[in-house]
Write a protein that holds these residues in place. Structure first.
Motif, PDB file in Angstrom:
ATOM      1  N   GLU A  14       0.808  -1.212   0.000  1.00  0.00           N
ATOM      2  CA  GLU A  14       0.000   0.000   0.000  1.00  0.00           C
ATOM      3  C   GLU A  14       0.843   1.265   0.000  1.00  0.00           C
ATOM      4  N   THR A  36      -5.658   5.888   1.382  1.00  0.00           N
ATOM      5  CA  THR A  36      -4.725   4.768   1.302  1.00  0.00           C
ATOM      6  C   THR A  36      -5.096   3.885   0.123  1.00  0.00           C
ATOM      7  N   VAL A  64      -9.779   3.330   2.716  1.00  0.00           N
ATOM      8  CA  VAL A  64      -8.943   2.414   1.950  1.00  0.00           C
ATOM      9  C   VAL A  64      -9.555   2.127   0.586  1.00  0.00           C
ATOM     10  N   PRO A  96      -6.187   8.804   5.500  1.00  0.00           N
ATOM     11  CA  PRO A  96      -5.478   7.511   5.507  1.00  0.00           C
ATOM     12  C   PRO A  96      -6.334   6.337   5.948  1.00  0.00           C
ATOM     13  N   LYS A 130       0.240   4.944   1.727  1.00  0.00           N
ATOM     14  CA  LYS A 130      -0.617   5.551   2.744  1.00  0.00           C
ATOM     15  C   LYS A 130      -1.210   6.864   2.250  1.00  0.00           C
ATOM     16  N   ARG A 182      -4.262   0.441  -1.867  1.00  0.00           N
ATOM     17  CA  ARG A 182      -3.692  -0.859  -1.514  1.00  0.00           C
ATOM     18  C   ARG A 182      -3.857  -1.849  -2.662  1.00  0.00           C
TER      19      ARG A 182
END
Length: 469
Positions: free
Chosen positions: A270, A323, A280, A277, A272, A325
């Motif tokens: 990921e 974030t 996601v 943050p 950030k 990911r």
């Protein structure tokens, strides 16, 4: 100027300012998408990564040494551009094919015609000497009840329902006949069959048998029977010979083994978020593949495209608000254990996933996306269509997303699936010809750029809400 004129002038000024801001924002987004596509088509590492996965590691069936090597390789590569990586432990089923399968049709004059078959994933083996029996041909699971146990017991059931060629959406055609592969042995076993042969899920006629997952459901173990796929050419051949001789015999020998669960991993990396943050966004594909080819389209393409999303954003020096990911799921093909474990741990950690994008439909030219989203969320998505028009991306529809992101739906996450042109996908799906040479470099890179662009837009603007209809 009187008070009313002053208020009117102020409203017009605000409106003009808002419109100017919208134009400026749209221009900035257009420039960002241009940068993403330019980078992907000139400096992308996706094809290089796929080359290694396919040609240095090969087929990556869950629980195999190759799957573990893929875990180690992708985690090492993701660490080069991610701020954090993780190997998320998950127990997965292990099944091995063993020695190559062998089958033939024996006619009433005792002549034999060899045919191309492969064991279905999860099937038991035949006895060491193989099995030879008469054949009952059906086109549906329901037809077994009509024929009855007397005609089925001691025979091999041949499921011969082809994919519907009139379906332009080929995944719809696949969904219309895959039940005979998944549940065929379970249903035939209830009537005393000694084995099943299933027509491959393939729209064209060729000599490649296509494997895939199957289940015995709640069947008693003593009623488990071997299950194999037969190529479409040989399915046509068997059908023709059966129409001439109902008493022909079919021989099948396969040497597969069902093992216990073993430990494997989801690969996670990921970047950030700088402002939100705890919100996601994930993008991913499944790292495992079937063992007949090297899994380049299914789903090596989705794996490297997902990795490329983060690498592109990093190289363009984009600082995400949320974030972002990448998740490479293990065991999509024969269990979905990786996806369920990821969703389980996300819930336990109270992670707020706002958007999840999956690529698991091959590395062909991207056409757009399907979304599992609310009507209000779709209005926002449709407002972005003009940004994708220069790249010939036009498909933005409500619909399915993907098997691996599906378990996140209960958390209210907006889900999406990349939709490449699907007309040739099932020529390769789960077959020995799903190899690196079947993937076009430019098409693969266009798909990665399209995914990166959508991730960028969701990062910039978030979602309307985080609750589904």
């Amino acid at each position: 100027m009187n008070k009313l004129h002053t208020i009117g002038f102020f409203i017009l000024l605000c409106s003009a300012f808002a419109k100017a801001q919208l134009v400026q924002t749209s221009q900035a987004d257009s420039l960002m998408l241009k940068s993403i596509y330019d980078y992907s088509l000139t400096e992308s590492k996706s094809y290089e990564w796929l080359d290694y996965l396919s040609n240095n590691i090969g087929g990556r069936l869950s629980g195999s040494i190759q799957a573990q090597r893929a875990v180690e390789y992708t985690e090492k590569e993701i660490a080069k551009f991610a701020s954090r990586t993780e190997l998320q432990s998950v127990m997965v089923p292990k099944w091995t094919r063993g020695t190559p399968e062998f089958a033939y049709i024996q006619l009433n004059d005792f002549s034999t015609i060899n045919v191309n078959v492969c064991a279905l994933g999860g099937s038991i083996p035949t006895r060491e000497a193989g099995i030879k029996a008469g054949v009952v041909e059906v086109t549906s699971l329901e037809q077994l009840a009509q024929i009855g146990r007397k005609e089925i017991e001691g025979k091999i059931v041949f499921y011969n329902r082809p994919m519907d060629p009139t379906k332009i959406q080929t995944f719809e055609a696949y969904g219309g006949c895959v039940d005979q592969r998944y549940s065929g042995a379970e249903e035939a076993g209830k009537y005393g069959a000694v084995g099943v042969i299933v027509r491959s899920m393939n729209l064209r006629l060729d000599d490649y048998p296509h494997t895939g997952s199957m289940s015995y459901g709640d069947l008693d173990v003593e009623n488990y029977i071997p299950a194999a796929a037969i190529s479409t050419n040989d399915a046509e051949k068997l059908h023709t010979y059966l129409s001439l001789d109902k008493n022909l015999q079919f021989f099948l020998k396969q040497d597969c083994t069902v093992w216990g669960d073993v430990e494997s991993y989801n690969v996670i990396g990921e970047i950030k978020g700088t402002k939100y943050p705890n919100e996601v966004i994930i993008v991913g594909g499944h790292l495992d593949s079937w063992d007949l080819g090297d899994g380049s389209h299914d789903d090596g393409a989705g794996v490297v495209q997902s990795m490329q999303v983060l690498e592109t954003l990093k190289k363009l020096d984009y600082q995400p608000l949320r974030t972002i990911r990448v998740v490479l799921f293990m065991n999509e093909e024969n269990g979905l254990k990786g996806a369920r474990e990821y969703a389980k741990q996300a819930k336990a950690k109270s992670e707020n996933h706002i958007f999840a994008l999956e690529s698991d439909a091959g590395g062909f030219s991207p056409r757009g996306f399907s979304f599992d989203a609310t009507e209000d969320q779709m209005k926002v998505v449709h407002s972005w269509k003009k940004l994708f028009k220069p790249y010939l991306i036009h498909y933005f529809e409500k619909g399915g997303s993907g098997a691996d992101v599906g378990p996140l739906k209960d958390s209210g996450t907006v889900l999406a699936g990349l939709r490449p042109d699907s007309q040739r996908y099932f020529d390769f799906h789960h077959a020995a010809n799903d190899t690196f040479d079947a993937v076009n470099k430019r098409e693969l890179e266009l798909g990665a750029a399209t995914m990166t662009s959508l991730i960028y837009l969701f990062d910039q603007y978030g979602v309307v809400d985080n609750s589904m209809d």
